[in-house]
Design an enzyme around this catalytic site. Sequence first.
Site, PDB file in Angstrom:
ATOM      1  N   GLY A 245     -13.159  46.572 -17.403  1.00 27.26           N
ATOM      2  CA  GLY A 245     -12.769  47.149 -16.122  1.00 27.26           C
ATOM      3  C   GLY A 245     -12.734  48.668 -16.218  1.00 27.26           C
ATOM      4  N   THR A 246     -12.293  49.160 -17.354  1.00 23.12           N
ATOM      5  CA  THR A 246     -12.237  50.620 -17.568  1.00 23.12           C
ATOM      6  C   THR A 246     -13.621  51.235 -17.399  1.00 23.12           C
ATOM      7  OG1 THR A 246     -10.386  50.390 -19.099  1.00 23.12           O
ATOM      8  CG2 THR A 246     -11.694  52.400 -19.285  1.00 23.12           C
TER       9      THR A 246
ATOM     10  N   ALA B 167     -13.045  40.880 -16.864  1.00 21.04           N
ATOM     11  CA  ALA B 167     -13.090  39.444 -17.172  1.00 21.04           C
ATOM     12  C   ALA B 167     -11.767  38.873 -17.670  1.00 21.04           C
ATOM     13  CB  ALA B 167     -14.164  39.191 -18.230  1.00 21.04           C
ATOM     14  N   HIS B 168     -11.097  39.584 -18.592  1.00 18.11           N
ATOM     15  CA  HIS B 168      -9.928  38.963 -19.236  1.00 18.11           C
ATOM     16  C   HIS B 168      -8.686  38.959 -18.359  1.00 18.11           C
ATOM     17  CE1 HIS B 168      -9.627  43.190 -20.454  1.00 18.11           C
ATOM     18  NE2 HIS B 168      -8.334  43.005 -20.553  1.00 18.11           N
TER      19      HIS B 168
ATOM     20  N   CYS C 157      -1.878  49.134 -21.759  1.00 23.23           N
ATOM     21  CA  CYS C 157      -2.648  50.195 -22.396  1.00 23.23           C
ATOM     22  C   CYS C 157      -1.864  51.496 -22.509  1.00 23.23           C
ATOM     23  CB  CYS C 157      -3.960  50.414 -21.664  1.00 23.23           C
ATOM     24  SG  CYS C 157      -3.732  50.630 -19.936  1.00 23.23           S
TER      25      CYS C 157
HETATM   26  N1  PLP Z   1      -7.538  48.675 -13.746  1.00 22.35           N
HETATM   27  C1  PLP Z   1      -6.392  47.990 -13.677  1.00 22.35           C
HETATM   28  C2  PLP Z   1      -5.658  47.930 -12.363  1.00 22.35           C
HETATM   29  C3  PLP Z   1      -5.891  47.338 -14.807  1.00 22.35           C
HETATM   30  O1  PLP Z   1      -4.743  46.648 -14.724  1.00 22.35           O
HETATM   31  C4  PLP Z   1      -6.617  47.426 -16.019  1.00 22.35           C
HETATM   32  C5  PLP Z   1      -6.101  46.815 -17.242  1.00 22.35           C
HETATM   33  O2  PLP Z   1      -4.931  46.537 -17.388  1.00 22.35           O
HETATM   34  C6  PLP Z   1      -7.823  48.140 -16.029  1.00 22.35           C
HETATM   35  C7  PLP Z   1      -8.248  48.755 -14.882  1.00 22.35           C
HETATM   36  C8  PLP Z   1      -8.638  48.232 -17.262  1.00 22.35           C
HETATM   37  O3  PLP Z   1      -9.329  47.032 -17.487  1.00 22.35           O
HETATM   38  P1  PLP Z   1      -9.924  46.696 -18.935  1.00 22.35           P
HETATM   39  O4  PLP Z   1      -8.776  46.292 -19.798  1.00 22.35           O
HETATM   40  O5  PLP Z   1     -10.901  45.588 -18.705  1.00 22.35           O
HETATM   41  O6  PLP Z   1     -10.585  47.915 -19.433  1.00 22.35           O
END
Ligand code: PLP
Length: 370
Positions: A68-69, A197-198, A321
């Site tokens: 997602g990042t 995905a996760h 994170c």
């Molecule tokens: N955006 C939101 C709202 C999230 O909650 C998160 C992860 O907690 C992310 C982005 C980042 O996703 P990823 O862990 O797949 O990088």
Amino acid sequence: MIYADCAAQRPPYKEAADAAVYAMQSFGNPSGLHSVSSSAARLLFDARRRTAAALGAQPSEIIFTASGTEADNLAVFNAAERLPERKRLLIFAAEHKAVLNSALNAEKYLGCRVEYIPCLPDGTADMCALEKMLGPDAALVSLMHANNETGVIQPVREAARLAHSCGALFHTDAVQTAGHIPVNVKELGCDLLSVSAHKLGGIPGAGALCCRANIKLLPLIAGGGQERGVRAGTEALPAICAMGAAIEKSCAEMERDAEYVSGLRDLLQMLLSENEGVIFPGADAERVPGTLCACFPNQDGERLALMLDRAGICASSGAACTTGEPGASHVLEAMGLPQNVSRGALRFSLCERNTAEEMHIIAERVKELI
Ligand code: PLP
């Protein structure tokens, strides 16, 4: 063990794990010419089709990423496409760091300018403020679909309409909503939408940016021609196939699960409200079914989360994170909560595997700790 940290990582669906194993066993690089590659390409297309269908998009609008990042970075960096005429990025103050820090990088390295859409005390973005911030030099408006710490659902449709009224692109981070509540790019009016995905029952290693077909994206990762030429690198087929299976499954069971999980969330909130002074940020707004933020004034949320873990309960003190980062949550601060309250935050995030009995156990343990 009671697992109540699904917003950090949801337990994978069996269907997702099976899809990953199948893709691993059939291996093959989807970009090759021979028959092994062709079957990998078919699996990749099938995952693209399933992901697109779940989001109300066309398969050609899905760009697979590793997280997602990465999808957020791709979306935000794309604003540089519109420089120098449009240089302002209007970003919600309570976004995930994936959006906030990519916007700061776009300012530092590309010459964009970041401005923050304020957060109201109920956890929603201030649409009146956004309206005043608009102008012909706005390149992008980014407002998450739901916040990862409070679960508060944001006025995305309204923000998209406002963004388009001045010719800006609109991005939403739907990492905490896809698979949990209906997400339809067309109905929401998004140009760009990120998923991971996760968070929806897949496995880590895949994410996606849903990008309207007529938008030209700037490549973040240069190399081969994969993913419309904007995200080079051989696709992580097992994780992508798991995401396709998970998003399809979560959408099929969404209505039933949402009712059950929000019932658990409300039960836990009711039980925790017996603790003196407890505050539930975002509880006055509409929230995703499984997320509950509870602040215990003058307590240390991280310490509480560690003690809960020793008592067999997995929860978090905020975004996974940012664990260990000094200072209170930027989300709760943006909502105007004082530090002695926001530092005492615990986030419980639930799924259909949790039970009412577990909610009683969590509440008892929290009470003992407080
Ligand atoms: N955006 C939101 C709202 C999230 O909650 C998160 C992860 O907690 C992310 C982005 C980042 O996703 P990823 O862990 O797949 O990088």
